[in-house]
Scaffold this motif. Structure first.
Motif, mmCIF file in Angstrom:
data_model
loop_
_atom_site.group_PDB
_atom_site.id
_atom_site.type_symbol
_atom_site.label_atom_id
_atom_site.label_comp_id
_atom_site.label_asym_id
_atom_site.label_seq_id
_atom_site.Cartn_x
_atom_site.Cartn_y
_atom_site.Cartn_z
ATOM 1 N N ARG A 98 0.814 -1.154 -0.197
ATOM 2 C CA ARG A 98 0.013 0.054 0.093
ATOM 3 C C ARG A 98 0.658 1.251 -0.183
ATOM 4 N NH1 ARG A 98 -3.260 -3.218 3.408
ATOM 5 N NH2 ARG A 98 -2.665 -2.486 5.389
ATOM 6 N N ILE A 99 2.171 1.272 0.281
ATOM 7 C CA ILE A 99 3.141 2.261 -0.052
ATOM 8 C C ILE A 99 3.574 2.517 -1.225
ATOM 9 C CG2 ILE A 99 5.209 3.252 0.844
ATOM 10 C CD1 ILE A 99 4.635 1.754 3.477
ATOM 11 N N ASP A 100 3.558 3.602 -1.809
ATOM 12 C CA ASP A 100 3.860 3.758 -3.247
ATOM 13 C C ASP A 100 5.554 3.706 -3.235
ATOM 14 O OD1 ASP A 100 4.593 4.480 -5.719
ATOM 15 O OD2 ASP A 100 3.332 6.331 -5.751
ATOM 16 N N ARG A 101 6.240 2.628 -3.729
ATOM 17 C CA ARG A 101 7.627 2.568 -3.835
ATOM 18 C C ARG A 101 8.254 3.908 -4.490
ATOM 19 N NH1 ARG A 101 11.689 0.723 -6.973
ATOM 20 N NH2 ARG A 101 13.588 -0.325 -5.733
ATOM 21 N N ASN A 102 7.609 4.203 -5.453
ATOM 22 C CA ASN A 102 8.080 5.385 -6.611
ATOM 23 C C ASN A 102 8.234 6.719 -5.661
ATOM 24 O OD1 ASN A 102 8.470 3.648 -8.696
ATOM 25 N ND2 ASN A 102 6.305 3.892 -9.292
ATOM 26 N N LEU A 110 15.747 0.596 -1.384
ATOM 27 C CA LEU A 110 16.557 -0.431 -1.115
ATOM 28 C C LEU A 110 15.797 -1.360 0.201
ATOM 29 C CD1 LEU A 110 19.282 -1.977 -1.393
ATOM 30 C CD2 LEU A 110 20.313 -0.577 0.267
ATOM 31 N N ALA A 111 15.481 -0.532 1.410
ATOM 32 C CA ALA A 111 14.866 -1.385 2.294
ATOM 33 C C ALA A 111 13.596 -1.714 1.978
ATOM 34 C CB ALA A 111 14.682 -0.031 3.501
ATOM 35 N N TYR A 112 12.814 -1.207 1.086
ATOM 36 C CA TYR A 112 11.617 -1.555 0.782
ATOM 37 C C TYR A 112 11.769 -3.099 0.052
ATOM 38 C CZ TYR A 112 7.138 -1.813 -1.968
ATOM 39 O OH TYR A 112 5.809 -2.278 -2.474
ATOM 40 N N ASP A 113 12.766 -3.104 -0.679
ATOM 41 C CA ASP A 113 13.027 -4.412 -1.486
ATOM 42 C C ASP A 113 13.567 -5.334 -0.503
ATOM 43 O OD1 ASP A 113 12.430 -2.999 -3.866
ATOM 44 O OD2 ASP A 113 14.529 -2.742 -4.615
ATOM 45 N N VAL A 114 14.270 -5.171 0.322
ATOM 46 C CA VAL A 114 14.809 -6.219 1.195
ATOM 47 C C VAL A 114 13.868 -6.724 2.236
ATOM 48 C CG1 VAL A 114 16.561 -6.705 3.086
ATOM 49 C CG2 VAL A 114 17.005 -5.327 1.243
ATOM 50 N N PHE A 115 12.807 -5.761 2.531
ATOM 51 C CA PHE A 115 11.753 -6.091 3.306
ATOM 52 C C PHE A 115 10.842 -7.136 2.599
ATOM 53 C CE2 PHE A 115 7.680 -5.393 5.669
ATOM 54 C CZ PHE A 115 7.946 -5.793 6.957
ATOM 55 N N GLU A 116 10.484 -6.699 1.656
ATOM 56 C CA GLU A 116 9.652 -7.457 0.709
ATOM 57 C C GLU A 116 10.179 -8.873 0.456
ATOM 58 O OE1 GLU A 116 7.076 -6.642 -3.121
ATOM 59 O OE2 GLU A 116 9.161 -6.292 -3.509
#
Length: 607
Positions: A98-102, A110-116
């Motif tokens: 639900r958080i817009d990565r862009n 980077l943190a978004y990608d690792v957490f995912e």
């Protein structure tokens, strides 16, 4: 191999993965500007995930120096535990998406990608079809509470013993430990009913481990260690009571649970355990091994790809070993040179005390050069310690246990002195580089001490990065002034050969029906390792399939990225900066690390 908090839950507490731990920090304040809203929501998610994870996994909190849940051991192995882990991963992935990565900055992306990545991995491990293959095999000689918990309870690990409350918490954990032992029996029974069972080899080893612990009186066990030396924070008036309570729970609950587990394994389980040592002989084994390859390498590799990569690396390293043979003027064949290294008494440690002092000396030599190649040094000190007697027979030659981020507990490099004549002095420098500095100690503690990172990046991770870095650290022998003696250089090659052989042997055992003896002979034929070392290694691969694949795959990825950066940047390449780029954002999946290093290369080229 590590005993660190990073992997405790995943590899020591259960055959099924436990999600990575996270930090204990105050919730971040919401950012007012609209452009920071996505980043603030991301950090809030990380914080909430962390806090919930610590409640579900209190041992992770202990190893972080967070004692809010120190009276609890955790509800591991229960249906409710696995359901809670599954629900948490599903809900947190939904919140992340639900958080817009862009709208995130580069660091937050980077943190978004690792957490995912990590939460998807966690979710895959607690799916019913995977738990049917893992949860019903709750322990073996290399992975289980029965070897991990006595160290935790000994007073020489993460559990605190500062005051009366700490001692009361310890007794509370012991009571829960006895429950977990009985729960493990229940899980084993489920496996018997479904036909998913452990190997006879691993179960015999577990029985031996239990016999070793039960051989001593409760007062002589590691569990009683905290009562042997009370700190000043425990009043004299309370000590007799605490000593009696501790002895009673060991004698009346922990040891009886051990005896129940031993009797069950020996009388009921062992006769029905499987003869084949590989997952290829287990119901559902092919599905599980495919999952373990991807989980441990973070790459979509097949068993055949793993096996062929290993064969290629073994051939390359054999060539370098043969060059060392010629350099030392050894007149025999390479196989005879292996036997010479394996058996000549000049390569035997003189004593346990000599071994300890030698590691101290190696550590001092590394410390004298390390700042030339690393811009940041861990605040936590590194302690050198011998593996405890009750677990030394089945432990690896070395291991690492992480310290606390505040430095109150040091990182520990464990060396194994079991069967001393079988240990080879030629491998000591390499072992220290891998397990100690700049290997596991640097990678784990630099991440843990970096409070700018979200918790799952400080304390979580994947085996390919963790072990890949440690194996990469071995390749820094030249920069750090190690392995100047050709026999020590051979020791370095011998350890690299070990990691290459792991690709061949692990995939051979679990995908190609290799036997234990076949695997042992392959390793003896291609290295100077002693039979004792080789047997321990092979039985480790049997016990924890796929884990050993991560080392070489991770190392080769880091080496490839370094070579790519050196070619692209030329004179602008700075090894200290490269190491910072690899280390200072925690343990990254290989695809994420590749993207990060290539972005750094592009930025340096523009600058």
């Amino acid at each position: 191999m590590t005993l660190k908090a990073l992997l405790l839950a995943a590899t020591l507490l259960s055959a099924a993965a436990v999600p990575a731990a996270a930090q204990n920090t105050a919730a971040p304040a919401a950012a007012a500007p609209a452009r920071n809203e996505a980043g603030a929501r991301l950090r809030q998610l990380f914080h909430e995930s962390d806090e919930a994870n610590l409640r579900r996994n209190p041992i992770s909190a202990l190893f972080r120096g967070d004692f809010r849940y120190a009276d609890r051991l955790g509800d591991y192995m229960s249906d409710a535990y696995y359901a809670a882990e599954r629900e948490a991963a599903e809900q947190e992935l939904a919140a992340l998406h639900r958080i817009d990565r862009n709208r995130l900055n580069a660091t937050d992306r980077l943190a978004y990608d690792v957490f995912e990545y990590q939460r998807r991995e966690d979710l895959a491990d607690v799916q019913p079809q995977m738990l049917a293959l893992t949860a019903v095999r709750p322990l073996n000689h290399f992975s289980g509470f029965h070897t991990f918990y006595p160290v935790l309870a000994s007073g020489r690990s993460a559990a605190p013993f500062r005051n009366v409350q700490d001692y009361n918490n310890n007794v509370s954990r012991h009571r829960q430990y006895a429950v977990l032992i009985d729960r493990a029996i229940g899980r084993f029974r489920q496996g018997l009913a479904s036909g998913v069972v452990e190997t006879k080899l691993t179960i015999r080893n577990v029985i031996d481990q239990l016999d070793t612990q039960l051989r001593d009186a409760p007062e002589a066990s590691p569990f009683f260690g905290p009562a042997q030396n009370f700190p000043e924070g425990v009043p004299e008036a309370d000590r007799a009571r605490l000593r009696a309570e501790l002895l009673a729970v060991i004698r009346d609950q922990v040891f009886p649970a051990y005896r129940r587990l031993r009797a069950f394994l020996n009388d009921e389980y062992l006769p029905r355990a499987r003869d084949g040592v590989g997952l290829s002989s287990m119901q559902g084994g092919a599905q599980l091994y495919a999952r373990l390859i991807e989980k441990n390498t973070t790459l979509p590799m097949s068993a055949d790809e793993v096996h062929n990569l290993g064969l290629s690396e073994v051939a390359r390293i054999r060539g370098e070993m043969d060059a060392i043979r010629r350099q030392t003027n050894f007149s025999g064949t390479l196989a005879q040179f292996f036997e010479f290294i394996r058996t000549d008494r000049r390569f035997e440690p003189q004593s346990r005390e000599w071994m300890r002092e030698r590691y101290y000396e190696i550590g001092r030599r590394v410390d004298a050069r390390i700042r030339e190649y690393f811009s940041t040094i861990p605040r936590s000190r590194l302690e050198i310690r011998e593996v405890e007697a009750f677990r030394e027979r089945t432990e690896a030659g070395g291991s690492y246990q992480d310290g606390t981020p505040d430095g109150s507990r040091p990182g520990i490099f464990y060396y194994n002195a079991y069967d001393l004549p079988s240990r080879r002095t030629s491998g000591m420098e390499t072992l220290y580089l891998h397990e100690g500095s700049p290997g596991h100690h640097f990678q784990i503690m630099l991440a843990a001490e970096n409070e700018a990172l979200p918790a799952f990046m400080r304390f979580g991770g994947n085996t390919a990065f963790v072990e890949g870095w440690a194996l990469y650290a071995e390749t820094l022998w030249d920069e750090l002034g190690m392995e100047t003696d050709p026999y020590q250089r051979f020791g370095g090659l011998n350890d690299e050969m070990l990691r290459a052989m792991r690709l061949v042997v692990d995939s051979g055992i679990h995908a190609r029906n290799w036997t234990r003896d076949q695997a042992i002979q392959y390793m003896l034929d291609n290295s100077g390792m002693s039979r004792t070392e080789v047997v321990a290694e092979v039985e480790r691969y049997i016990a924890i399939p796929g884990q050993a694949l991560a080392y070489k795959v991770g190392q080769l990825t880091i080496l490839r990225l370094r070579a790519e950066a050196e070619r692209a940047l030329g004179r602008r390449f700075d090894l200290r900066d490269f190491h910072a780029q690899v280390l200072m954002t925690g343990s990254l999946p290989m695809p994420v690390l590749e993207r990060k290093i290539r972005d750094w290369i592009a930025e340096r080229q523009r600058g």
